[in-house]
Design a protein around this motif. Structure first.
Motif, mmCIF file in Angstrom:
data_model
loop_
_atom_site.group_PDB
_atom_site.id
_atom_site.type_symbol
_atom_site.label_atom_id
_atom_site.label_comp_id
_atom_site.label_asym_id
_atom_site.label_seq_id
_atom_site.Cartn_x
_atom_site.Cartn_y
_atom_site.Cartn_z
ATOM 1 N N ALA A 174 38.707 -13.910 -20.056
ATOM 2 C CA ALA A 174 38.744 -13.703 -21.358
ATOM 3 C C ALA A 174 37.774 -13.897 -22.709
ATOM 4 N N LEU A 175 37.093 -15.487 -22.381
ATOM 5 C CA LEU A 175 34.848 -15.276 -22.666
ATOM 6 C C LEU A 175 34.431 -14.441 -21.708
ATOM 7 N N ARG A 176 34.851 -14.027 -20.434
ATOM 8 C CA ARG A 176 33.902 -13.167 -19.472
ATOM 9 C C ARG A 176 34.174 -11.954 -20.319
ATOM 10 N N ILE A 177 34.362 -11.169 -20.303
ATOM 11 C CA ILE A 177 35.098 -9.802 -20.797
ATOM 12 C C ILE A 177 34.343 -9.780 -22.135
ATOM 13 N N LEU A 178 34.289 -10.775 -23.244
ATOM 14 C CA LEU A 178 33.279 -10.474 -24.455
ATOM 15 C C LEU A 178 32.102 -11.054 -23.870
ATOM 16 N N ARG A 179 31.608 -11.794 -23.093
ATOM 17 C CA ARG A 179 30.086 -11.964 -22.971
ATOM 18 C C ARG A 179 29.735 -10.320 -22.086
ATOM 19 N N ASP A 180 30.584 -10.211 -21.867
ATOM 20 C CA ASP A 180 30.772 -8.970 -21.303
ATOM 21 C C ASP A 180 30.219 -6.942 -22.273
ATOM 22 N N GLU A 181 30.791 -7.473 -23.024
ATOM 23 C CA GLU A 181 30.828 -6.631 -24.312
ATOM 24 C C GLU A 181 29.703 -6.721 -25.259
ATOM 25 N N GLY A 182 28.823 -8.202 -25.336
ATOM 26 C CA GLY A 182 27.940 -8.177 -25.732
ATOM 27 C C GLY A 182 28.027 -8.798 -27.105
ATOM 28 N N LEU A 183 29.775 -9.259 -27.099
ATOM 29 C CA LEU A 183 29.982 -9.944 -28.515
ATOM 30 C C LEU A 183 29.660 -11.348 -28.422
ATOM 31 N N ILE A 184 29.128 -12.358 -27.595
ATOM 32 C CA ILE A 184 29.352 -13.610 -27.573
ATOM 33 C C ILE A 184 27.921 -13.810 -26.385
ATOM 34 N N TYR A 185 27.710 -14.406 -26.561
ATOM 35 C CA TYR A 185 26.461 -15.642 -25.371
ATOM 36 C C TYR A 185 26.811 -17.150 -25.096
ATOM 37 N N SER A 186 26.332 -17.599 -24.094
ATOM 38 C CA SER A 186 26.792 -19.116 -24.191
ATOM 39 C C SER A 186 25.481 -19.254 -23.898
ATOM 40 N N MET A 187 25.344 -20.781 -24.075
ATOM 41 C CA MET A 187 24.881 -21.660 -23.686
ATOM 42 C C MET A 187 24.499 -22.460 -23.679
ATOM 43 N N PRO A 188 24.615 -22.704 -22.268
ATOM 44 C CA PRO A 188 24.746 -23.882 -20.893
ATOM 45 C C PRO A 188 25.088 -24.970 -21.536
ATOM 46 N N GLY A 189 25.594 -25.824 -21.705
ATOM 47 C CA GLY A 189 26.093 -27.085 -21.901
ATOM 48 C C GLY A 189 26.168 -26.989 -23.667
#
Length: 134
Positions: free
Chosen positions: A54-69
Motif C-alpha cells: 500500500a505504501l509503495r503505491i502511494l510512493r509511486d504516485e508521488g504522494l509520500i516519500y521515504s527517509m531511511p531510518g
C-alpha cells in the motif's frame, strides 16, 4: 479498523485508497509522518507485506516519500491528482496498457497478498481460540 471482507479489491489497494483519501482531505498534511507498515498492519489487521505494498503505491504516485531510518512522509508539495496518476504503470508506459508480463506479475502479487491476509486471519482466529495474543 477493519477492511471490508466482501470487496473484490485487494487489501493493499483498499489501504492505499484510505491513506490517499486522508492525504487529499488534509487529514495527513504535507511533511507529516505517515503510519508505518507495522502501524498499518495492526490497524487494518493485514500482513506487513500488504501494508508495504500500500505504501509503495502511494510512493509511486508521488504522494509520500521515504527517509531511511525515519519513515514515510506526505509529500510537500502534494502532486496534483493528474500528476499522481503519472506514477502508475499505464502512465509510465506512455498511456499504453502494461505488458502481459507486468499484468501477470501484478496478479501473482495480488494473489500472494490475498493468501497472506487469509493466513493472518486464520492465525489470529487460532490465537484467539487458545487465548494467545499477538
Amino acid at each position: 479498523m477493519k477492511l471490508p471482507k466482501d470487496s473484490d479489491t485487494p487489501p493493499y489497494r483498499l489501504v492505499a485508497e484510505e491513506l490517499r483519501r486522508q492525504i487529499r482531505s488534509g487529514r495527513l498534511k504535507p511533511g507529516e509522518r505517515v503510519p508505518s507498515s507495522r502501524d498499518l498492519e495492526g490497524s487494518y489487521e493485514i500482513a506487513n507485506m500488504t501494508a508495504r505494498s500500500a505504501l509503495r503505491i502511494l510512493r509511486d504516485e508521488g504522494l509520500i516519500y521515504s527517509m531511511p531510518g525515519r519513515g514515510n512522509f506526505v509529500a510537500d508539495p502534494l502532486p496534483s491528482e493528474a500528476d499522481s496518476k503519472a506514477g502508475t504503470p499505464e502512465a509510465a508506459s506512455g498511456g499504453r496498457m502494461p505488458t502481459p508480463e507486468y499484468v501477470e506479475l501484478s496478479e501473482r502479487l495480488d494473489a500472494i497478498n490475498a493468501r497472506l491476509d487469509s493466513l493472518l486471519q486464520v492465525f489470529q482466529q487460532l490465537g484467539g481460540a487458545t487465548g494467545l495474543k499477538k
